[in-house]
Structure formats: C-alpha cells, structure tokens
Design a protein around this motif. Structure first.
Motif, PDB file in Angstrom:
ATOM      1  N   ARG A 157       1.085  -1.443   0.021  1.00 36.13           N
ATOM      2  CA  ARG A 157       0.032   0.170   0.222  1.00 36.13           C
ATOM      3  C   ARG A 157       0.589   1.029  -0.295  1.00 36.13           C
ATOM      4  O   ARG A 157       0.687   2.201  -0.508  1.00 36.13           O
ATOM      5  N   ARG A 158       2.329   1.261   0.392  1.00 38.03           N
ATOM      6  CA  ARG A 158       2.390   2.773   0.802  1.00 38.03           C
ATOM      7  C   ARG A 158       3.584   2.312  -0.416  1.00 38.03           C
ATOM      8  O   ARG A 158       3.937   3.745  -1.872  1.00 38.03           O
ATOM      9  N   THR A 159       3.693   1.707  -1.421  1.00 36.77           N
ATOM     10  CA  THR A 159       4.781   1.494  -2.635  1.00 36.77           C
ATOM     11  C   THR A 159       3.720   2.662  -3.504  1.00 36.77           C
ATOM     12  O   THR A 159       3.869   3.352  -4.507  1.00 36.77           O
ATOM     13  N   ALA A 160       1.626   1.609  -3.935  1.00 40.15           N
ATOM     14  CA  ALA A 160       0.772   2.557  -4.647  1.00 40.15           C
ATOM     15  C   ALA A 160       1.096   3.541  -4.182  1.00 40.15           C
ATOM     16  O   ALA A 160       0.867   4.655  -5.302  1.00 40.15           O
ATOM     17  N   ALA A 161       1.413   3.917  -3.120  1.00 35.33           N
ATOM     18  CA  ALA A 161       0.361   5.436  -2.711  1.00 35.33           C
ATOM     19  C   ALA A 161       1.423   6.429  -2.650  1.00 35.33           C
ATOM     20  O   ALA A 161       1.112   7.471  -3.591  1.00 35.33           O
ATOM     21  N   ALA A 162       3.184   6.329  -2.935  1.00 37.15           N
ATOM     22  CA  ALA A 162       4.494   6.778  -2.708  1.00 37.15           C
ATOM     23  C   ALA A 162       4.477   6.892  -4.943  1.00 37.15           C
ATOM     24  O   ALA A 162       4.424   8.094  -4.856  1.00 37.15           O
ATOM     25  N   SER A 163       4.099   6.250  -5.257  1.00 39.26           N
ATOM     26  CA  SER A 163       3.773   6.226  -7.106  1.00 39.26           C
ATOM     27  C   SER A 163       2.732   7.237  -7.516  1.00 39.26           C
ATOM     28  O   SER A 163       3.084   7.752  -8.092  1.00 39.26           O
ATOM     29  N   ALA A 164       1.454   6.969  -6.544  1.00 38.74           N
ATOM     30  CA  ALA A 164       0.411   8.268  -7.018  1.00 38.74           C
ATOM     31  C   ALA A 164       0.922   9.451  -5.870  1.00 38.74           C
ATOM     32  O   ALA A 164       0.300  10.518  -7.408  1.00 38.74           O
ATOM     33  N   LEU A 165       2.046   9.173  -5.199  1.00 40.78           N
ATOM     34  CA  LEU A 165       1.993  10.963  -4.290  1.00 40.78           C
ATOM     35  C   LEU A 165       3.312  11.759  -5.965  1.00 40.78           C
ATOM     36  O   LEU A 165       2.653  12.566  -5.900  1.00 40.78           O
ATOM     37  N   ALA A 166       4.088  10.533  -6.179  1.00 37.88           N
ATOM     38  CA  ALA A 166       4.888  11.328  -7.381  1.00 37.88           C
ATOM     39  C   ALA A 166       4.138  11.703  -8.329  1.00 37.88           C
ATOM     40  O   ALA A 166       4.480  12.902  -9.058  1.00 37.88           O
ATOM     41  N   VAL A 205      -1.373   0.767 -16.498  1.00 37.99           N
ATOM     42  CA  VAL A 205      -0.726   0.064 -15.219  1.00 37.99           C
ATOM     43  C   VAL A 205      -0.128  -1.311 -15.504  1.00 37.99           C
ATOM     44  O   VAL A 205      -1.141  -2.566 -16.203  1.00 37.99           O
ATOM     45  N   VAL A 206       1.544  -2.179 -15.695  1.00 40.69           N
ATOM     46  CA  VAL A 206       2.340  -3.234 -16.061  1.00 40.69           C
ATOM     47  C   VAL A 206       2.331  -3.876 -15.003  1.00 40.69           C
ATOM     48  O   VAL A 206       3.182  -3.411 -14.549  1.00 40.69           O
ATOM     49  N   GLY A 207       1.848  -5.011 -15.395  1.00 38.93           N
ATOM     50  CA  GLY A 207       1.876  -5.870 -14.004  1.00 38.93           C
ATOM     51  C   GLY A 207       0.353  -6.562 -13.151  1.00 38.93           C
ATOM     52  O   GLY A 207      -0.495  -5.776 -14.067  1.00 38.93           O
ATOM     53  N   SER A 208       1.030  -7.413 -12.399  1.00 35.52           N
ATOM     54  CA  SER A 208      -0.668  -7.997 -12.316  1.00 35.52           C
ATOM     55  C   SER A 208      -0.599  -8.608 -10.085  1.00 35.52           C
ATOM     56  O   SER A 208      -1.210  -8.676 -10.468  1.00 35.52           O
ATOM     57  N   GLY A 209      -0.010  -7.825  -9.796  1.00 31.36           N
ATOM     58  CA  GLY A 209       0.946  -8.460  -8.226  1.00 31.36           C
ATOM     59  C   GLY A 209       0.435  -7.587  -7.377  1.00 31.36           C
ATOM     60  O   GLY A 209      -0.920  -7.160  -7.668  1.00 31.36           O
ATOM     61  N   GLN A 210       0.599  -7.923  -6.374  1.00 31.62           N
ATOM     62  CA  GLN A 210      -0.171  -7.316  -5.228  1.00 31.62           C
ATOM     63  C   GLN A 210      -0.543  -5.815  -5.452  1.00 31.62           C
ATOM     64  O   GLN A 210      -0.716  -4.813  -5.409  1.00 31.62           O
ATOM     65  N   VAL A 211       0.850  -5.123  -5.503  1.00 32.30           N
ATOM     66  CA  VAL A 211       1.070  -3.453  -5.452  1.00 32.30           C
ATOM     67  C   VAL A 211       0.140  -3.635  -7.379  1.00 32.30           C
ATOM     68  O   VAL A 211      -0.462  -2.694  -7.120  1.00 32.30           O
ATOM     69  N   ALA A 212       0.331  -3.669  -8.429  1.00 34.01           N
ATOM     70  CA  ALA A 212      -0.062  -3.570  -9.355  1.00 34.01           C
ATOM     71  C   ALA A 212      -2.125  -3.523  -9.277  1.00 34.01           C
ATOM     72  O   ALA A 212      -2.484  -2.407  -9.571  1.00 34.01           O
ATOM     73  N   LEU A 256      -3.189  -2.058  -7.054  1.00 40.85           N
ATOM     74  CA  LEU A 256      -3.676  -1.531  -5.804  1.00 40.85           C
ATOM     75  C   LEU A 256      -3.779  -0.243  -6.174  1.00 40.85           C
ATOM     76  O   LEU A 256      -3.890   1.158  -6.214  1.00 40.85           O
ATOM     77  N   LEU A 257      -2.488   0.101  -7.504  1.00 39.53           N
ATOM     78  CA  LEU A 257      -2.207   1.445  -8.270  1.00 39.53           C
ATOM     79  C   LEU A 257      -3.175   1.937  -9.388  1.00 39.53           C
ATOM     80  O   LEU A 257      -3.378   3.257  -9.173  1.00 39.53           O
ATOM     81  N   PRO A 258      -4.790   1.111  -9.488  1.00 40.30           N
ATOM     82  CA  PRO A 258      -5.418   1.966 -10.025  1.00 40.30           C
ATOM     83  C   PRO A 258      -6.861   2.504  -9.245  1.00 40.30           C
ATOM     84  O   PRO A 258      -6.268   3.831  -9.142  1.00 40.30           O
ATOM     85  N   GLU A 259      -6.472   2.101  -7.857  1.00 44.56           N
ATOM     86  CA  GLU A 259      -7.399   3.250  -6.782  1.00 44.56           C
ATOM     87  C   GLU A 259      -6.046   4.470  -7.059  1.00 44.56           C
ATOM     88  O   GLU A 259      -6.868   5.071  -6.212  1.00 44.56           O
ATOM     89  N   ALA A 260      -4.669   3.745  -6.390  1.00 39.79           N
ATOM     90  CA  ALA A 260      -4.229   5.119  -5.807  1.00 39.79           C
ATOM     91  C   ALA A 260      -4.045   6.387  -6.840  1.00 39.79           C
ATOM     92  O   ALA A 260      -3.583   7.317  -6.346  1.00 39.79           O
ATOM     93  N   TYR A 261      -3.528   5.881  -8.137  1.00 38.47           N
ATOM     94  CA  TYR A 261      -3.872   6.762  -9.168  1.00 38.47           C
ATOM     95  C   TYR A 261      -4.908   7.651  -9.430  1.00 38.47           C
ATOM     96  O   TYR A 261      -4.897   8.910  -9.205  1.00 38.47           O
ATOM     97  N   ARG A 262      -6.079   7.387  -9.679  1.00 39.42           N
ATOM     98  CA  ARG A 262      -7.661   8.053  -9.120  1.00 39.42           C
ATOM     99  C   ARG A 262      -7.685   8.265  -8.044  1.00 39.42           C
ATOM    100  O   ARG A 262      -8.105   9.679  -8.439  1.00 39.42           O
ATOM    101  N   ALA A 263      -7.223   8.498  -7.033  1.00 38.18           N
ATOM    102  CA  ALA A 263      -7.468   9.201  -5.660  1.00 38.18           C
ATOM    103  C   ALA A 263      -6.410  10.660  -5.862  1.00 38.18           C
ATOM    104  O   ALA A 263      -7.028  11.773  -5.331  1.00 38.18           O
ATOM    105  N   ALA A 264      -5.366  10.145  -6.807  1.00 41.46           N
ATOM    106  CA  ALA A 264      -4.335  11.695  -5.945  1.00 41.46           C
ATOM    107  C   ALA A 264      -4.693  12.186  -7.823  1.00 41.46           C
ATOM    108  O   ALA A 264      -4.254  13.579  -7.480  1.00 41.46           O
TER     109      ALA A 264
END
Length: 288
Positions: free
Chosen positions: A72-81, A95-102, A104-112
């Motif tokens: 979660r902090r990894t996805a959040a840091a990417s969206a913050l940047a 989004v390239v990938g489908s693991g645990q971080v990948a 979470l990325l769509p939701e994190a990016y939409r929030a940022a």
C-alpha cells in the motif's frame, strides 16, 4: 533512516531489517524474510511484519502485516509522485503487471489524479490481465485489459510498471512527449523494467538516493554513461518540500524510480495506528 540491513540466514533464506524513527514519537522496524524455495512448499516466497513502538518509552504499540504495509505505501508513493510529475490534464493510465502492488495502482492513481478517465492493464498472460480488470471493474474502477503493450504505451499519459521483470519491458521510443513513467520493480541490480532510452532526455526523480545503487534500471544507463548521477533532479521528499519543483512544462517527459524506503513504511504505519487509536499519546504529540 539508516540503510536497510541485509543478512543471509542460511540456505536460501535472506532477512531484511528496515528501521526508521521520529524522535519522541514513533520507532518502526520492518522485517522481511525472503525464501525463494518456498514455492516448492506451497508457501509465499516473502513474509514481512512491521512493529511500531513509542520512540520515548520503547514500548510496542502495534504489530502489522508487513506485506500489506509495503504494497500500500508503494502504490501510494507512486501516486504521490505522479501528482507532481504527470501532466495535470493526464487522462490515460497504463498499469503494467498484475501482482499485489499493481492491483492497488488504479485506485491510488485515481485518488491522486481524479481527472484520469481511462485505466488500462497489461500482463504477459492476457488471461490474467482480463481477470484482474474484471475484478477491478467490480470495485467501480473503469479498467480495461490491453494486449498490445507498445501501442498502449504510445497512447498513455502515465505508464506505471510493477513487475519482477529482469529484461526491459518499456522502450523509450514508445513514450510520448509529456508522458510520465513510473518504475516500481527493479529493486535489485538484476531486475529491469525500462531500457536505457527511457531515461534519455527525461527528468529523473527517485524515492531515495539508494535507487542509484540498487536498481538495474538505473545501473545500466549509469554504466554506459547515458545517465550521470548529476542528472538526477531530486527525491520524493524534494518534490513534497519544494512546491513547483516537479514538472516544468507540458512536453517534459518525467520518470520516477522507486526502490522503497523505511520512511514510507513508517508514514504508513503511523497513519494506520493513529486512525485506529486516535486518542493515543503519540498521535497527539507535536510533530518534530
């Protein structure tokens, strides 16, 4: 935040110890155990735990799932940047990938970046991408799976990679002017998600200076001379502390490379703890 400690325990087991603290408030320590041979036993290759302490008394405050904190902090840091580096009018995220971080990325990016309208997902295995896209749509996110990576990269305003790739997936010639490239994998010298041309002519930012020593994505262009340490624009902390230091113009191509930091873990753990225990002494202590 000292450098992470890496220890070989014996056999294939490696332990990482990642501490960080704010004097008078919190001390956090994440322990990560990596055992590649676990796949043959039907067990996860990675197990992590996070301990949060009172930094004055040393008393433990909380034990958390280290894997959950990390992803979660990894996805959040990417969206913050990206909120500082992507175009303000960015509409398309790949989004390239489908693991645990990948996941979470769509939701994190939409929030940022609430303006994002199209969310695409690519995976080496098309069926995996289709299944994950369906799961994310069930959560209310407009995600579609794509099969042609090169075409998707050429059309995306933001490309976010969260894979375990050891050879480049993204090629610089595919990236359009004004795009933002987020590289989450490649946290060891043997891993790579982007070829050297991805960094040519781009503004490079990292989560921590350690990325220059740890990431295969950066070590390769540094070794060839295409990239020099002085080309680095700054860190995530610089982006947050210096308003206006990020994207300078619409055609600028930006790259954010992360390898993960204990400070991100601590920030995430503090947020979790203070929401769960809003009347705690540490939650009410003044920030240092």
């Amino acid at each position: 935040m000292p450098q992470r400690h890496v220890h070989s325990i014996g056999g294939q087991l490696t332990t990482l110890i990642m501490p960080a603290w704010i004097p008078g408030r919190y001390l956090g320590i994440k322990t990560v155990n990596i055992a590649p041979g676990n796949a043959a036993l039907g067990l996860p290759a990675l197990a992590a735990s996070y301990l949060l302490y009172d930094a004055t008394t040393g008393q433990p405050l909380a034990l958390m799932d280290g894997n959950e904190i990390t992803s979660r902090r990894t996805a959040a840091a990417s969206a913050l940047a990206a909120s500082r580096l992507a175009k303000p009018d960015a509409q398309t995220l790949l989004v390239v990938g489908s693991g645990q971080v990948a996941r979470l990325l769509p939701e994190a990016y939409r929030a940022a970046l609430p303006g994002l309208q199209q969310l695409w997902l690519w995976n080496r295995t098309p069926a995996t991408a289709l299944a994950l896209a369906a799961q994310l749509r069930d959560q209310g996110l407009p995600v579609a799976a794509v099969q042609d990576l090169a075409t998707a990269v050429r059309q995306a305003d933001i490309v976010s990679c969260a894979t375990l790739a050891t050879a480049p997936l993204i090629h610089g010639e595919w990236l359009q002017p004004g795009s933002h490239l987020d590289l989450i994998g490649s946290f060891t010298p043997a891993m790579r998600e982007a070829d050297e041309s991805c960094f040519q002519g781009a503004s490079l930012w990292v989560d921590t200076i350690e990325a220059l020593r740890k990431s295969g994505d950066l070590l390769a262009p540094l070794a060839s001379g295409l990239l020099k340490p002085e080309d680095l624009r700054g860190t995530l902390a610089d982006l947050c502390r210096q308003p206006g230091s990020g994207r300078q113009h619409a055609q600028e191509r930006t790259v954010f490379k992360s390898v993960g930091t204990a400070l991100e873990d601590l920030a995430a753990a503090m947020l979790v703890y203070e929401q769960a225990c809003p009347k705690s002494r540490c939650a009410n202590a003044p920030a240092s």
